[in-house]
Write an enzyme that holds these catalytic residues in place. Structure first.
Site, PDB file in Angstrom:
ATOM      1  N   HIS A 153       0.837  -1.203   0.000  1.00 36.69           N
ATOM      2  CA  HIS A 153       0.000   0.000   0.000  1.00 36.69           C
ATOM      3  C   HIS A 153       0.875   1.257   0.000  1.00 36.69           C
ATOM      4  O   HIS A 153       0.652   2.182  -0.789  1.00 36.69           O
ATOM      5  CB  HIS A 153      -0.899  -0.026   1.239  1.00 36.69           C
ATOM      6  N   GLU A 154       1.881   1.285   0.877  1.00 42.72           N
ATOM      7  CA  GLU A 154       2.733   2.476   0.975  1.00 42.72           C
ATOM      8  C   GLU A 154       3.615   2.641  -0.261  1.00 42.72           C
ATOM      9  O   GLU A 154       3.832   3.756  -0.736  1.00 42.72           O
ATOM     10  CB  GLU A 154       3.591   2.398   2.246  1.00 42.72           C
ATOM     11  N   HIS A 164       1.541   4.213  -2.965  1.00 40.27           N
ATOM     12  CA  HIS A 164       1.395   5.661  -2.785  1.00 40.27           C
ATOM     13  C   HIS A 164       2.555   6.411  -3.430  1.00 40.27           C
ATOM     14  O   HIS A 164       2.358   7.420  -4.122  1.00 40.27           O
ATOM     15  CB  HIS A 164       1.354   6.006  -1.290  1.00 40.27           C
TER      16      HIS A 164
END
Length: 276
Positions: free
Chosen positions: A140-141, A144
């Site tokens: 997820h990070e 980003h």
């Protein structure tokens, strides 16, 4: 007195002229900075360079390392290093060009900064039952950063701010310098426009980014060989861990509701051929 009033009127006109010129420059930058991202399947508004965003984030990252205790516990660091390397390789990245640290805090949180930096708090790692659940958040990070969500949100916030300023100036254009009632009405209308921009564009876009990062992270997980269903299990654990904590309604939050995230992840897992 008449001369003084004329000078004030001229000053206001010049100010409005400068504001409108700035607004048009931002609109032009928006048109130029709108590019299509095939991985996201949509266009992105970005008119700031990656280098400038990374440089700005360097200060934040340095301050975090000075003010937050960095964990040296191998129970955390070895685990994060192992999982992060696999996810980054699956995302087509060189792990040696990224920095990822664990900070000692009970916060159930993780974050990403431009310039290939990822931070995890021990609190969130404590509720992860296995490497696959950690991989869901690492992915997820990483998503980003690779999707340039920070630059996109910055660009959109600038555009929204200038738009509100321009509209407020336009609303007050018909007010004379001594008509305080008219000026107050214009200011109130400007505040209403600002609230509309916040709830109608900026916050929903942030929620969109979160869901995009969830989906991107799931894809990286699968490429790295992790069970994508563990991403859903993780969010179910997060839901239980944060039960009872105050949370704004989804429309007023920067993050989607947990169930929204779970539904999105389940749909993407099915698209990837995994029923969860």
């Amino acid at each position: 007195m008449g001369v003084r009033g004329s000078m004030i009127g001229t000053s206001m006109t010049l100010t409005r002229s400068k504001l409108w010129r700035a607004a048009w420059l931002v609109v032009f930058a928006a048109l130029v900075g709108c590019t299509y991202n095939p991985e996201l399947g949509r266009s992105q508004l970005i008119f700031t360079g990656e280098a400038s965003m990374a440089q700005a984030a360097t200060t934040t990252w340095t301050q975090l390392k000075q003010t937050q205790k960095v964990s040296r516990d191998p129970a955390y660091t070895t685990r994060l290093n192992r999982v992060s390397q696999k996810i980054l390789i699956a995302a087509g990245q060189n792990p040696s060009q990224w920095e990822y640290l664990v900070f000692e805090s009970d916060d159930l949180n993780a974050f990403a900064l431009p310039g290939n930096r990822i931070g995890f708090f021990t609190g969130i790692m404590d509720i992860m039952a296995n490497d696959a659940q950690l991989a869901a958040v690492v992915g997820h990070e990483v998503a980003h950063v690779l999707y340039r969500h920070s630059a996109e949100r910055y660009s959109q916030n600038v555009l929204a701010s200038v738009g509100v300023i321009g509209a407020t100036v336009a609303l007050g254009a018909g007010c004379s310098s001594n008509d305080t009632a008219c000026q107050d009405r214009s200011a109130t209308a400007g505040q209403a426009l600002g609230t509309g921009a916040l709830f109608g564009a900026i916050l929903p876009y942030s929620r969109k980014h979160e869901l995009e990062a969830d989906v991107g992270g799931l894809r990286y997980m699968q490429r790295a060989g992790y069970d994508v269903c563990e991403a859903i299990t993780f969010w179910e654990r997060m839901t239980r861990a944060t039960a009872g904590q105050p949370r704004p309604a989804e429309f007023a939050s920067t993050h989607p509701a947990s169930q929204t995230r779970i539904n999105t992840l389940r749909n993407e897992a099915a698209r990837l051929g995994r029923r969860c």
